[in-house]
Scaffold this motif. Structure first.
Motif, PDB file in Angstrom:
ATOM      1  N   LEU A  59       0.838  -1.196   0.000  1.00 45.18           N
ATOM      2  CA  LEU A  59       0.000   0.000   0.000  1.00 45.18           C
ATOM      3  C   LEU A  59       0.873   1.247   0.000  1.00 45.18           C
ATOM      4  CD1 LEU A  59      -2.530  -1.098   2.781  1.00 45.18           C
ATOM      5  CD2 LEU A  59      -2.856  -1.231   0.323  1.00 45.18           C
ATOM      6  N   TRP A  60       0.551   2.185  -0.852  1.00 42.20           N
ATOM      7  CA  TRP A  60       1.218   3.495  -0.885  1.00 42.20           C
ATOM      8  C   TRP A  60       0.204   4.488  -0.324  1.00 42.20           C
ATOM      9  CZ3 TRP A  60       5.902   4.766  -3.763  1.00 42.20           C
ATOM     10  CH2 TRP A  60       6.582   3.640  -4.203  1.00 42.20           C
ATOM     11  N   ILE A  61       0.459   4.970   0.880  1.00 41.03           N
ATOM     12  CA  ILE A  61      -0.513   5.796   1.589  1.00 41.03           C
ATOM     13  C   ILE A  61       0.032   7.212   1.748  1.00 41.03           C
ATOM     14  CG2 ILE A  61      -1.833   6.041   3.715  1.00 41.03           C
ATOM     15  CD1 ILE A  61      -1.338   2.965   4.118  1.00 41.03           C
TER      16      ILE A  61
ATOM     17  N   LEU B 161       3.670   6.791   3.006  1.00 45.12           N
ATOM     18  CA  LEU B 161       4.053   5.588   3.723  1.00 45.12           C
ATOM     19  C   LEU B 161       3.852   4.403   2.787  1.00 45.12           C
ATOM     20  CD1 LEU B 161       4.701   3.913   6.306  1.00 45.12           C
ATOM     21  CD2 LEU B 161       2.259   4.003   6.817  1.00 45.12           C
ATOM     22  N   ILE B 162       4.864   3.553   2.690  1.00 43.45           N
ATOM     23  CA  ILE B 162       4.762   2.318   1.916  1.00 43.45           C
ATOM     24  C   ILE B 162       4.745   1.186   2.927  1.00 43.45           C
ATOM     25  CG2 ILE B 162       5.811   0.853   0.164  1.00 43.45           C
ATOM     26  CD1 ILE B 162       7.319   3.392  -0.768  1.00 43.45           C
ATOM     27  N   VAL B 163       3.660   0.429   2.921  1.00 49.42           N
ATOM     28  CA  VAL B 163       3.494  -0.629   3.915  1.00 49.42           C
ATOM     29  C   VAL B 163       2.932  -1.880   3.250  1.00 49.42           C
ATOM     30  CG1 VAL B 163       1.205   0.192   4.618  1.00 49.42           C
ATOM     31  CG2 VAL B 163       2.556  -1.104   6.222  1.00 49.42           C
ATOM     32  N   SER B 164       3.476  -3.043   3.659  1.00 52.36           N
ATOM     33  CA  SER B 164       2.994  -4.337   3.158  1.00 52.36           C
ATOM     34  C   SER B 164       2.548  -5.176   4.348  1.00 52.36           C
ATOM     35  CB  SER B 164       4.095  -5.076   2.398  1.00 52.36           C
ATOM     36  OG  SER B 164       4.486  -4.362   1.276  1.00 52.36           O
ATOM     37  N   PRO B 165       1.286  -5.059   4.736  1.00 53.32           N
ATOM     38  CA  PRO B 165       0.820  -5.807   5.900  1.00 53.32           C
ATOM     39  C   PRO B 165       0.362  -7.220   5.546  1.00 53.32           C
ATOM     40  CG  PRO B 165      -0.874  -4.306   5.155  1.00 53.32           C
ATOM     41  CD  PRO B 165       0.302  -4.118   4.246  1.00 53.32           C
ATOM     42  N   TRP B 166       0.458  -8.100   6.512  1.00 53.44           N
ATOM     43  CA  TRP B 166      -0.177  -9.415   6.407  1.00 53.44           C
ATOM     44  C   TRP B 166      -0.685  -9.803   7.779  1.00 53.44           C
ATOM     45  CZ3 TRP B 166       1.985 -13.842   8.717  1.00 53.44           C
ATOM     46  CH2 TRP B 166       3.318 -13.744   9.101  1.00 53.44           C
ATOM     47  N   LEU B 167      -1.714 -10.615   7.771  1.00 53.77           N
ATOM     48  CA  LEU B 167      -2.455 -10.924   8.988  1.00 53.77           C
ATOM     49  C   LEU B 167      -2.301 -12.388   9.357  1.00 53.77           C
ATOM     50  CD1 LEU B 167      -5.747  -9.126   7.882  1.00 53.77           C
ATOM     51  CD2 LEU B 167      -3.783  -8.116   9.050  1.00 53.77           C
ATOM     52  N   GLU B 168      -2.215 -12.638  10.656  1.00 48.93           N
ATOM     53  CA  GLU B 168      -2.189 -14.010  11.156  1.00 48.93           C
ATOM     54  C   GLU B 168      -3.531 -14.278  11.821  1.00 48.93           C
ATOM     55  OE1 GLU B 168       0.009 -16.566  14.625  1.00 48.93           O
ATOM     56  OE2 GLU B 168       1.195 -15.051  13.598  1.00 48.93           O
TER      57      GLU B 168
ATOM     58  N   THR C 178       0.030  12.316  10.625  1.00 49.52           N
ATOM     59  CA  THR C 178       1.224  12.889  10.011  1.00 49.52           C
ATOM     60  C   THR C 178       2.402  11.952  10.265  1.00 49.52           C
ATOM     61  OG1 THR C 178       1.861  14.104  11.995  1.00 49.52           O
ATOM     62  CG2 THR C 178       0.392  15.237  10.438  1.00 49.52           C
ATOM     63  N   LEU C 179       3.482  12.198   9.562  1.00 48.80           N
ATOM     64  CA  LEU C 179       4.687  11.401   9.756  1.00 48.80           C
ATOM     65  C   LEU C 179       5.174  11.506  11.204  1.00 48.80           C
ATOM     66  CD1 LEU C 179       7.023   9.693   8.687  1.00 48.80           C
ATOM     67  CD2 LEU C 179       8.109  11.798   7.915  1.00 48.80           C
ATOM     68  N   LYS C 180       5.096  12.703  11.754  1.00 50.39           N
ATOM     69  CA  LYS C 180       5.527  12.926  13.130  1.00 50.39           C
ATOM     70  C   LYS C 180       4.672  12.116  14.112  1.00 50.39           C
ATOM     71  CE  LYS C 180       6.959  17.047  14.527  1.00 50.39           C
ATOM     72  NZ  LYS C 180       6.911  18.479  14.875  1.00 50.39           N
TER      73      LYS C 180
ATOM     74  N   ARG D 249      -2.683 -11.441  14.900  1.00 46.80           N
ATOM     75  CA  ARG D 249      -1.560 -10.508  14.822  1.00 46.80           C
ATOM     76  C   ARG D 249      -1.526  -9.864  13.449  1.00 46.80           C
ATOM     77  NH1 ARG D 249       0.541 -14.968  17.040  1.00 46.80           N
ATOM     78  NH2 ARG D 249       1.047 -14.871  19.224  1.00 46.80           N
ATOM     79  N   ILE D 250      -0.878  -8.710  13.400  1.00 45.75           N
ATOM     80  CA  ILE D 250      -0.625  -8.046  12.130  1.00 45.75           C
ATOM     81  C   ILE D 250       0.882  -7.822  12.035  1.00 45.75           C
ATOM     82  CG2 ILE D 250      -1.043  -5.747  13.086  1.00 45.75           C
ATOM     83  CD1 ILE D 250      -2.213  -4.994  10.321  1.00 45.75           C
ATOM     84  N   TYR D 251       1.421  -8.071  10.847  1.00 43.32           N
ATOM     85  CA  TYR D 251       2.849  -7.901  10.599  1.00 43.32           C
ATOM     86  C   TYR D 251       3.028  -6.968   9.405  1.00 43.32           C
ATOM     87  CZ  TYR D 251       3.210 -12.172  13.390  1.00 43.32           C
ATOM     88  OH  TYR D 251       3.112 -13.100  14.394  1.00 43.32           O
ATOM     89  N   PHE D 252       4.198  -6.338   9.341  1.00 40.43           N
ATOM     90  CA  PHE D 252       4.523  -5.477   8.212  1.00 40.43           C
ATOM     91  C   PHE D 252       5.825  -5.959   7.573  1.00 40.43           C
ATOM     92  CE2 PHE D 252       2.279  -2.607  11.184  1.00 40.43           C
ATOM     93  CZ  PHE D 252       1.177  -2.325  10.386  1.00 40.43           C
ATOM     94  N   ASN D 253       5.751  -6.387   6.308  1.00 41.82           N
ATOM     95  CA  ASN D 253       6.975  -6.732   5.577  1.00 41.82           C
ATOM     96  C   ASN D 253       7.724  -5.463   5.196  1.00 41.82           C
ATOM     97  OD1 ASN D 253       6.537  -9.455   5.730  1.00 41.82           O
ATOM     98  ND2 ASN D 253       5.586  -9.600   3.719  1.00 41.82           N
ATOM     99  N   ASP D 254       7.006  -4.435   4.796  1.00 46.51           N
ATOM    100  CA  ASP D 254       7.591  -3.134   4.452  1.00 46.51           C
ATOM    101  C   ASP D 254       6.965  -2.085   5.346  1.00 46.51           C
ATOM    102  OD1 ASP D 254       9.170  -3.924   2.215  1.00 46.51           O
ATOM    103  OD2 ASP D 254       7.347  -4.018   1.008  1.00 46.51           O
ATOM    104  N   PHE D 255       7.761  -1.136   5.755  1.00 45.57           N
ATOM    105  CA  PHE D 255       7.261   0.027   6.496  1.00 45.57           C
ATOM    106  C   PHE D 255       8.256   1.151   6.241  1.00 45.57           C
ATOM    107  CE2 PHE D 255       5.787   2.678   9.919  1.00 45.57           C
ATOM    108  CZ  PHE D 255       4.461   2.320  10.059  1.00 45.57           C
ATOM    109  N   GLN D 256       8.046   1.873   5.123  1.00 47.05           N
ATOM    110  CA  GLN D 256       9.009   2.887   4.665  1.00 47.05           C
ATOM    111  C   GLN D 256       8.296   4.206   4.429  1.00 47.05           C
ATOM    112  OE1 GLN D 256      10.595   1.366   1.040  1.00 47.05           O
ATOM    113  NE2 GLN D 256      11.422  -0.473   1.963  1.00 47.05           N
ATOM    114  N   PHE D 257       9.050   5.265   4.578  1.00 46.66           N
ATOM    115  CA  PHE D 257       8.528   6.607   4.321  1.00 46.66           C
ATOM    116  C   PHE D 257       9.230   7.220   3.122  1.00 46.66           C
ATOM    117  CE2 PHE D 257       8.065   5.993   8.924  1.00 46.66           C
ATOM    118  CZ  PHE D 257       6.704   6.195   9.049  1.00 46.66           C
TER     119      PHE D 257
END
Length: 157
Positions: free
Chosen positions: A63-65, A78-85, A115-117, A146-154
């Motif tokens: 996701l590009w948010i 924010l670039i995030v790639s979540p996956w759920l357990e 915001t980013l802050k 649970r929720i996990y993030f493979n990517d979590f970048q700004f």
């Protein structure tokens, strides 16, 4: 005259593309489809493949948010790639698959209101707990564990 010339050039380009592809395949330098994930060929056994060994739901993708910007601030993404357990259950997986766009929207809405802050000020556990509560509120047949993030970048502009 010009149309005839362009037609000849286009035909030559197509022929050369076919020839290069054929040579690469015949010399075994290229294997068509190599490296592509075939999600439709996954086994239906719940312990393997799309259901995962631990009940993984990873169809959300990347996701590009666009984050809420501060006054006069720069645009941040924010670039995030979540996956759920989840507790392994075929019916619950199918519900998540059916509601996957709602799950994506829930995650996007959650982060886009900050915001980013604000994101940097929150702990990872707090964000995951809040997201899980929001996602679980739209699910009926079960709850994610649970929720996990493979990517979590700004990205900052």
């Amino acid at each position: 005259m010009l149309n005839k010339f362009l037609s000849i050039v286009a035909i030559l380009m197509v022929i050369s593309a076919i020839a290069v592809t054929a040579v690469a395949v015949l010399k075994k330098h290229a294997v068509p489809g190599e490296g592509l994930e075939r999600i439709f060929d996954r086994p239906e056994d719940p312990s393997v493949g799309k259901f995962g060994a631990e009940g993984e739901f990873n169809l959300i993708g990347k996701l590009w948010i666009v984050l809420k910007s501060e006054k006069g601030g720069r645009k941040e993404t924010l670039i995030v790639s979540p996956w759920l357990e989840y507790e392994q259950d075929r019916a619950f997986y199918e519900e998540m698959e059916e509601k996957y766009t709602q799950i994506r929207k829930t995650i996007t809405d959650y982060f886009s209101q900050m915001t980013l802050k604000e994101i940097r000020a929150r702990s990872e556990d707090t964000m995951k707990a809040e997201l899980m509560a929001r996602i679980n509120s739209i699910l009926v047949l079960g709850k994610i564990k649970r929720i996990y993030f493979n990517d979590f970048q700004f990205l900052e502009e």
